[in-house]
Motif scaffolding. Structure first.
Motif, PDB file in Angstrom:
ATOM      1  N   THR A  53       9.724  -0.797  10.204  1.00  0.00           N
ATOM      2  CA  THR A  53      10.406  -0.707   8.924  1.00  0.00           C
ATOM      3  C   THR A  53       9.396  -0.207   7.896  1.00  0.00           C
ATOM      4  OG1 THR A  53      11.760  -2.619   9.519  1.00  0.00           O
ATOM      5  CG2 THR A  53      11.745  -1.983   7.201  1.00  0.00           C
ATOM      6  N   VAL A  54       9.752   0.871   7.214  1.00  0.00           N
ATOM      7  CA  VAL A  54       8.840   1.485   6.246  1.00  0.00           C
ATOM      8  C   VAL A  54       9.460   1.392   4.860  1.00  0.00           C
ATOM      9  CG1 VAL A  54       7.627   3.587   5.572  1.00  0.00           C
ATOM     10  CG2 VAL A  54       8.007   3.093   8.004  1.00  0.00           C
ATOM     11  N   ARG A  55       8.699   0.829   3.926  1.00  0.00           N
ATOM     12  CA  ARG A  55       9.120   0.786   2.519  1.00  0.00           C
ATOM     13  C   ARG A  55       8.241   1.758   1.750  1.00  0.00           C
ATOM     14  NH1 ARG A  55       8.229  -4.549   0.253  1.00  0.00           N
ATOM     15  NH2 ARG A  55       6.922  -3.731  -1.372  1.00  0.00           N
ATOM     16  N   PHE A  56       8.835   2.800   1.244  1.00  0.00           N
ATOM     17  CA  PHE A  56       8.146   3.868   0.527  1.00  0.00           C
ATOM     18  C   PHE A  56       7.934   3.450  -0.922  1.00  0.00           C
ATOM     19  CE2 PHE A  56       6.856   8.176   0.113  1.00  0.00           C
ATOM     20  CZ  PHE A  56       7.231   8.572  -1.160  1.00  0.00           C
ATOM     21  N   LYS A  57       6.672   3.460  -1.382  1.00  0.00           N
ATOM     22  CA  LYS A  57       6.372   3.011  -2.746  1.00  0.00           C
ATOM     23  C   LYS A  57       5.836   4.113  -3.647  1.00  0.00           C
ATOM     24  CE  LYS A  57       4.936  -1.132  -3.310  1.00  0.00           C
ATOM     25  NZ  LYS A  57       4.073  -2.293  -3.413  1.00  0.00           N
ATOM     26  N   GLY A  58       5.286   5.189  -3.060  1.00  0.00           N
ATOM     27  CA  GLY A  58       4.751   6.260  -3.892  1.00  0.00           C
ATOM     28  C   GLY A  58       4.264   7.426  -3.062  1.00  0.00           C
ATOM     29  N   PHE A  59       4.242   8.594  -3.672  1.00  0.00           N
ATOM     30  CA  PHE A  59       3.795   9.829  -3.018  1.00  0.00           C
ATOM     31  C   PHE A  59       2.847  10.543  -3.970  1.00  0.00           C
ATOM     32  CE2 PHE A  59       4.310  14.387  -2.267  1.00  0.00           C
ATOM     33  CZ  PHE A  59       4.028  14.453  -0.921  1.00  0.00           C
ATOM     34  N   TYR A  60       1.668  10.934  -3.439  1.00  0.00           N
ATOM     35  CA  TYR A  60       0.636  11.541  -4.279  1.00  0.00           C
ATOM     36  C   TYR A  60       0.142  12.824  -3.612  1.00  0.00           C
ATOM     37  CZ  TYR A  60       1.057   6.778  -5.851  1.00  0.00           C
ATOM     38  OH  TYR A  60       1.571   5.583  -6.286  1.00  0.00           O
ATOM     39  N   PRO A  61       0.688  13.982  -4.034  1.00  0.00           N
ATOM     40  CA  PRO A  61       0.296  15.250  -3.410  1.00  0.00           C
ATOM     41  C   PRO A  61      -1.080  15.703  -3.864  1.00  0.00           C
ATOM     42  CG  PRO A  61       1.861  15.651  -5.182  1.00  0.00           C
ATOM     43  CD  PRO A  61       1.718  14.150  -5.047  1.00  0.00           C
ATOM     44  N   GLY A  62      -1.747  16.427  -2.978  1.00  0.00           N
ATOM     45  CA  GLY A  62      -3.045  17.017  -3.288  1.00  0.00           C
ATOM     46  C   GLY A  62      -3.089  18.446  -2.786  1.00  0.00           C
ATOM     47  N   LYS A  63      -4.216  19.109  -2.942  1.00  0.00           N
ATOM     48  CA  LYS A  63      -4.339  20.503  -2.523  1.00  0.00           C
ATOM     49  C   LYS A  63      -4.409  20.660  -1.003  1.00  0.00           C
ATOM     50  CE  LYS A  63      -6.602  21.904  -6.762  1.00  0.00           C
ATOM     51  NZ  LYS A  63      -5.944  23.003  -7.393  1.00  0.00           N
ATOM     52  N   GLY A  65      -3.428  18.114   1.270  1.00  0.00           N
ATOM     53  CA  GLY A  65      -2.606  17.122   1.949  1.00  0.00           C
ATOM     54  C   GLY A  65      -1.966  16.199   0.936  1.00  0.00           C
ATOM     55  N   PHE A  66      -1.634  15.017   1.366  1.00  0.00           N
ATOM     56  CA  PHE A  66      -1.025  14.050   0.461  1.00  0.00           C
ATOM     57  C   PHE A  66      -1.380  12.638   0.905  1.00  0.00           C
ATOM     58  CE2 PHE A  66       2.048  14.353   3.866  1.00  0.00           C
ATOM     59  CZ  PHE A  66       2.456  13.050   4.052  1.00  0.00           C
ATOM     60  N   VAL A  67      -1.133  11.708   0.015  1.00  0.00           N
ATOM     61  CA  VAL A  67      -1.271  10.291   0.305  1.00  0.00           C
ATOM     62  C   VAL A  67       0.072   9.654  -0.028  1.00  0.00           C
ATOM     63  CG1 VAL A  67      -2.421   8.148  -0.362  1.00  0.00           C
ATOM     64  CG2 VAL A  67      -3.730  10.265  -0.218  1.00  0.00           C
ATOM     65  N   ALA A  68       0.517   8.775   0.836  1.00  0.00           N
ATOM     66  CA  ALA A  68       1.740   8.029   0.581  1.00  0.00           C
ATOM     67  C   ALA A  68       1.393   6.543   0.546  1.00  0.00           C
ATOM     68  CB  ALA A  68       2.776   8.296   1.665  1.00  0.00           C
ATOM     69  N   ASN A  69       1.943   5.848  -0.418  1.00  0.00           N
ATOM     70  CA  ASN A  69       1.778   4.400  -0.516  1.00  0.00           C
ATOM     71  C   ASN A  69       3.006   3.778   0.143  1.00  0.00           C
ATOM     72  OD1 ASN A  69       1.329   1.753  -1.180  1.00  0.00           O
ATOM     73  ND2 ASN A  69       1.413   2.052  -3.385  1.00  0.00           N
ATOM     74  N   VAL A  70       2.810   3.174   1.310  1.00  0.00           N
ATOM     75  CA  VAL A  70       3.916   2.589   2.052  1.00  0.00           C
ATOM     76  C   VAL A  70       3.550   1.188   2.524  1.00  0.00           C
ATOM     77  CG1 VAL A  70       4.820   4.817   2.853  1.00  0.00           C
ATOM     78  CG2 VAL A  70       3.165   3.587   4.247  1.00  0.00           C
ATOM     79  N   VAL A  71       4.567   0.374   2.724  1.00  0.00           N
ATOM     80  CA  VAL A  71       4.409  -0.925   3.350  1.00  0.00           C
ATOM     81  C   VAL A  71       5.171  -0.820   4.670  1.00  0.00           C
ATOM     82  CG1 VAL A  71       4.922  -3.385   3.217  1.00  0.00           C
ATOM     83  CG2 VAL A  71       4.272  -2.122   1.144  1.00  0.00           C
ATOM     84  N   ILE A  72       4.469  -1.063   5.784  1.00  0.00           N
ATOM     85  CA  ILE A  72       5.072  -0.920   7.105  1.00  0.00           C
ATOM     86  C   ILE A  72       5.091  -2.277   7.797  1.00  0.00           C
ATOM     87  CG2 ILE A  72       4.963   0.250   9.325  1.00  0.00           C
ATOM     88  CD1 ILE A  72       3.327   2.451   7.941  1.00  0.00           C
TER      89      ILE A  72
END
Length: 79
Positions: A53-63, A65-72
């Motif tokens: 189960t993944v709870r998506f909390k935030g998405f932070y794009p970069g040049k 790649g990206f970082v996602a803040n998730v609770v799994i």
């Protein structure tokens, strides 16, 4: 289960893959899943034994790649 981030059913791997390049790499905790065929193979096997189960909390794009803040949360289904 529907993904809140994409509106795609969470186990619809073909639909989820449309968000990734053919040669993408998923790196996490010391392992790498490289490309769409490996993605499908890994998650079909994984979800046979584990409910994820993944709870998506935030998405932070970069040049590069990206970082996602998730609770799994992982729940074992079989030994």
């Amino acid at each position: 289960m529907m993904s809140a981030a994409t509106g795609v059913p969470a186990r619809d791997y073909a639909a989820l893959e449309t968000f990734f390049a053919d040669d993408f790499a998923l790196e996490n905790a010391g392992f790498i899943v490289q490309g769409k065929p490996a993605f499908r193979e890994f998650y079909r096997f994984f979800h046979t034994y584990c409910r994820e189960t993944v709870r998506f909390k935030g998405f932070y794009p970069g040049k590069a790649g990206f970082v996602a803040n998730v609770v799994i949360r992982f729940e074992g289904l079989e030994d």
